[in-house]
Design an enzyme around this catalytic site. Structure first.
Site, PDB file in Angstrom:
ATOM      1  CE  LYS A 176      -5.459  18.667 -19.596  1.00 44.08           C
ATOM      2  NZ  LYS A 176      -5.505  18.697 -19.306  1.00 44.08           N
ATOM      3  CD  GLU A 232       4.086  29.577 -13.323  1.00 47.91           C
ATOM      4  OE1 GLU A 232       5.161  29.112 -12.099  1.00 47.91           O
ATOM      5  OE2 GLU A 232       2.618  29.639 -12.854  1.00 47.91           O
ATOM      6  CB  CYS A 263       3.841  27.419  -8.296  1.00 48.83           C
ATOM      7  SG  CYS A 263       3.131  28.886  -9.219  1.00 48.83           S
ATOM      8  CD  GLU A 310       5.267  22.687  -6.446  1.00 49.94           C
ATOM      9  OE1 GLU A 310       5.370  21.990  -7.253  1.00 49.94           O
ATOM     10  OE2 GLU A 310       5.274  23.878  -6.628  1.00 49.94           O
TER      11      GLU A 310
HETATM   12  P1  NAD Z   1       0.059  18.453 -13.639  1.00 46.27           P
HETATM   13  O1  NAD Z   1       1.646  18.715 -14.127  1.00 46.27           O
HETATM   14  O2  NAD Z   1       0.080  16.572 -13.682  1.00 46.27           O
HETATM   15  O3  NAD Z   1      -1.421  18.801 -14.620  1.00 46.27           O
HETATM   16  C1  NAD Z   1      -1.561  19.806 -14.680  1.00 46.27           C
HETATM   17  C2  NAD Z   1      -1.928  20.194 -15.953  1.00 46.27           C
HETATM   18  O4  NAD Z   1      -1.304  19.655 -17.322  1.00 46.27           O
HETATM   19  C3  NAD Z   1      -3.554  19.794 -15.771  1.00 46.27           C
HETATM   20  O5  NAD Z   1      -4.332  20.161 -16.518  1.00 46.27           O
HETATM   21  C4  NAD Z   1      -2.943  18.033 -16.875  1.00 46.27           C
HETATM   22  O6  NAD Z   1      -4.111  17.095 -17.418  1.00 46.27           O
HETATM   23  C5  NAD Z   1      -1.459  18.406 -18.093  1.00 46.27           C
HETATM   24  N1  NAD Z   1      -1.524  17.021 -18.379  1.00 46.27           N
HETATM   25  C6  NAD Z   1      -0.891  16.306 -17.595  1.00 46.27           C
HETATM   26  N2  NAD Z   1      -0.052  15.136 -17.416  1.00 46.27           N
HETATM   27  C7  NAD Z   1      -0.186  15.941 -18.559  1.00 46.27           C
HETATM   28  C8  NAD Z   1       0.793  15.176 -20.753  1.00 46.27           C
HETATM   29  N3  NAD Z   1       1.584  14.180 -19.934  1.00 46.27           N
HETATM   30  N4  NAD Z   1       0.865  16.178 -21.345  1.00 46.27           N
HETATM   31  C9  NAD Z   1      -0.031  17.095 -21.114  1.00 46.27           C
HETATM   32  N5  NAD Z   1      -0.708  17.436 -20.216  1.00 46.27           N
HETATM   33  C10 NAD Z   1      -0.359  17.145 -19.381  1.00 46.27           C
HETATM   34  O7  NAD Z   1      -0.180  18.116 -12.241  1.00 46.27           O
HETATM   35  P2  NAD Z   1      -0.456  17.500 -11.337  1.00 46.27           P
HETATM   36  O8  NAD Z   1      -0.090  16.142 -11.406  1.00 46.27           O
HETATM   37  O9  NAD Z   1      -2.375  18.192 -10.795  1.00 46.27           O
HETATM   38  O10 NAD Z   1      -0.149  17.811  -9.811  1.00 46.27           O
HETATM   39  C11 NAD Z   1       1.044  17.149  -9.325  1.00 46.27           C
HETATM   40  C12 NAD Z   1       2.022  18.185  -8.226  1.00 46.27           C
HETATM   41  O11 NAD Z   1       2.384  19.665 -10.037  1.00 46.27           O
HETATM   42  C13 NAD Z   1       1.347  19.074  -7.374  1.00 46.27           C
HETATM   43  O12 NAD Z   1       1.669  18.162  -6.467  1.00 46.27           O
HETATM   44  C14 NAD Z   1       1.898  20.636  -7.908  1.00 46.27           C
HETATM   45  O13 NAD Z   1       3.483  20.091  -7.057  1.00 46.27           O
HETATM   46  C15 NAD Z   1       2.765  20.598  -9.044  1.00 46.27           C
HETATM   47  N6  NAD Z   1       1.704  21.415  -9.470  1.00 46.27           N
HETATM   48  C16 NAD Z   1       2.352  22.809  -9.608  1.00 46.27           C
HETATM   49  C17 NAD Z   1       1.038  23.921 -10.122  1.00 46.27           C
HETATM   50  C18 NAD Z   1       2.051  25.943 -10.553  1.00 46.27           C
HETATM   51  O14 NAD Z   1       0.855  26.031 -10.174  1.00 46.27           O
HETATM   52  N7  NAD Z   1       2.862  25.269 -11.620  1.00 46.27           N
HETATM   53  C19 NAD Z   1      -0.233  23.301 -11.098  1.00 46.27           C
HETATM   54  C20 NAD Z   1      -0.872  22.666 -10.735  1.00 46.27           C
HETATM   55  C21 NAD Z   1       0.046  21.216  -9.904  1.00 46.27           C
END
Ligand code: NAD
Length: 486
Positions: free
Chosen positions: A172, A247, A281, A380
């Site tokens: 996804k 991760e 990250c 973060e």
């Molecule tokens: P998120 O963790 O919500 O999203 C990342 C992925 O997870 C997306 O594909 C999203 O659709 C999916 N996702 C969201 N809720 C889910 C659930 N309940 N079950 C399964 N999958 C789910 O990240 P975000 O809200 O887009 O970003 C918020 C914060 O996350 C950022 O500000 C940052 O701090 C962090 N982030 C970290 C990384 C990293 O590389 N470690 C990457 C993106 C965001």
């Protein structure tokens, strides 16, 4: 431009016909609307992956590798198109998508293509008369959830080891940035991957992502994203006790000592936090400076930050583009007020640039100086926002570096080798860079400790994370008198 789901080798609409708008972060304009996968689409994708698993897992490992190598060639053959697509969708400057994201994506697929027939089992020296060997067996159907910060590259990080090891996949992409991943699906079909081996279900996290994480026929879920969502994944995964690889976020300590080469450290610190607008990250988001060099360092560092060229990411001159979404820009800017409320000093940036960039999701390179317990030193921010912290001794540096719940990337700038190696072993982090920052290579394990997650991407570690150890015992010529004598 591909905008449908990829299930069982075909591009299809979502069953409920829902769509999600994909916006250009440079100006907020609509690029396209993609099909929005929901639970029933994820179920169909998992079924396709289950059907594909027996043949794929039994295929010769070199043959699986050959397909990954062909995919790497196709990524390179379509490099410019992929770079343009990634830039349009994410806001990464074109010089970075051309120079880093696309070559790294091809390199990752190539590495794991070569790895497919290199992962070996072992023979264990057990009691006389027995042969015990250990095979590395694929897990089955794996679910992979990719975020929006490096969608193309992370697609290769996730697919490469999973496929090389013989698993089939339902992936996804983020609902914000699905376009390059769907282009990879087209290239996989062109390369000749059998139907169902890889399925892609762009959709919202709380629907498609949630279903993938809880699906009873998914054997492992690999997730990159926020720590909060990581916890939800763990919760959702517990029904069938699937394996989980996380991760998550980071708050990288990038520590500059008073004997460092300051030119190299200033450039390295800028790369560590401002590359990809800080949406990484492993970003060096806590810049720790020794008291003796802090002022001289900050003079050069703020001048460099203020001179970074922000602009349309499609222009080859642009050094920093917009953040990926409006919501995320607002979150990053909110940390400027949070910092000010706790008494931090804003040394550069702290605003969204106006003029022709005002329609996009831009944030100026931002430097604040704060205390180690302040929120901007603990949480973060995930943007072009660095928190400066000062220290006076190695012990103090280590204490500050380790005073967060995260533990992903870290950096040390010093000419003292003994100090460098001593601290590299003491910092609570999965990765440490000495006199460099943010180096990644498909052979080198990538991942964190603490709230940064568990499991490792890349290298043999990733292959182990995508396989089960299967132990086989053979009685070669051992006498086995009955245990229960009659
Ligand atoms: P998120 O963790 O919500 O999203 C990342 C992925 O997870 C997306 O594909 C999203 O659709 C999916 N996702 C969201 N809720 C889910 C659930 N309940 N079950 C399964 N999958 C789910 O990240 P975000 O809200 O887009 O970003 C918020 C914060 O996350 C950022 O500000 C940052 O701090 C962090 N982030 C970290 C990384 C990293 O590389 N470690 C990457 C993106 C965001």
């Amino acid at each position: 431009m591909q905008n449908k789901l990829f299930i069982d080798g075909r591009f299809v609409d979502a069953a409920a016909r829902g769509t999600i708008d994909v916006l250009n972060p440079h100006d907020g304009s609509l690029i396209t609307a993609i099909a929005a996968a929901e639970a029933q689409d994820v179920d169909r994708a998992v079924q396709a992956a289950q059907r594909a698993f027996p043949a794929w897992s039994r295929m010769g490992a070199a043959e699986r590798g050959r397909l990954l190598l062909k995919l790497a060639d196709l990524i390179e053959a379509n490099a410019e198109e992929l770079a343009q697509l990634e830039t349009l969708d994410t806001g990464h400057p074109i010089r970075d998508t051309r120079g880093l994201d696309v070559p790294r994506t091809a390199g990752c697929f190539r590495y794991f293509g070569g790895m497919a027939d290199k992962l070996q089992g072992s023979v264990i020296p057990v009691e006389a008369g027995f042969l015990n060997y250990v095979q590395r067996a694929p897990i089955g159907v794996v679910g992979q959830i990719v975020p929006w910060n490096f969608p193309l590259m992370f697609t290769s990080w996730k697919l490469g080891p999973a496929l090389a090891a013989g698993n089939t996949v339902v992936l996804k992409p983020s609902e914000l940035t699905p376009l390059s991943t769907l282009r990879v699906a087209e290239l996989m079909a062109e390369a000749g991957f059998p139907d169902g081996v890889v399925n892609m279900v762009p959709g919202y996290g709380h629907t498609a992502g949630q279903r993938l994480a809880e699906h009873p026929d998914v054997g492992k879920i690999a997730f990159t994203g926020s720590t909060a969502t990581g916890r939800r994944i763990v919760e959702a995964s517990k029904g069938n006790l699937k394996r989980v690889q996380l991760e998550l976020g980071g708050k990288g300590a990038n520590i500059v000592f008073d004997d460092a080469n300051l030119d190299a450290a200033v450039n390295g610190a800028a790369w560590a936090i401002f590359h990809n607008q800080g949406q990484a990250c492993i970003a060096g988001s806590r810049l720790m400076l020794h008291d003796r060099i802090a002022d001289a360092f900050l003079e050069r560092f703020t001048a460099l930050a203020n001179s970074i060229r922000l602009g349309d990411p499609r222009s080859p001159d642009t050094e920093m583009g917009p953040l990926t979404s409006a919501q995320h820009r607002d979150k990053v800017l909110s940390y400027v007020s949070i910092a000010a409320e706790q008494g931090a000093r804003v040394l550069a940036g702290g605003n969204a640039p106006g003029g022709e960039l005002s329609a996009g999701y831009y944030v100026a390179p931002t430097i604040v100086e704060a205390g180690p317990r302040d929120r901007v030193a603990q949480e973060e921010v995930f943007g072009p926002f660095v928190t400066v912290l000062r220290f006076g001794s190695d012990d103090e540096a280590l204490a500050i570096a380790n005073a967060t719940d995260y533990g992903l990337g870290s950096g040390l700038w010093t000419r003292d080798l003994a100090r460098a190696h001593k601290l590299a072993g003491a910092i609570h982090a999965g990765m440490c860079w000495i006199n460099c920052y943010k180096r990644v290579n498909p052979g080198s394990p990538f991942g964190g400790v603490g709230q940064s997650g568990y499991g490792r991407e890349m290298g043999f570690e990733a292959m182990h994370d995508y396989t089960e150890a299967r132990s086989v015992w053979v009685n070669v010529d051992a006498a086995m008198p009955p245990h229960f004598k009659r």
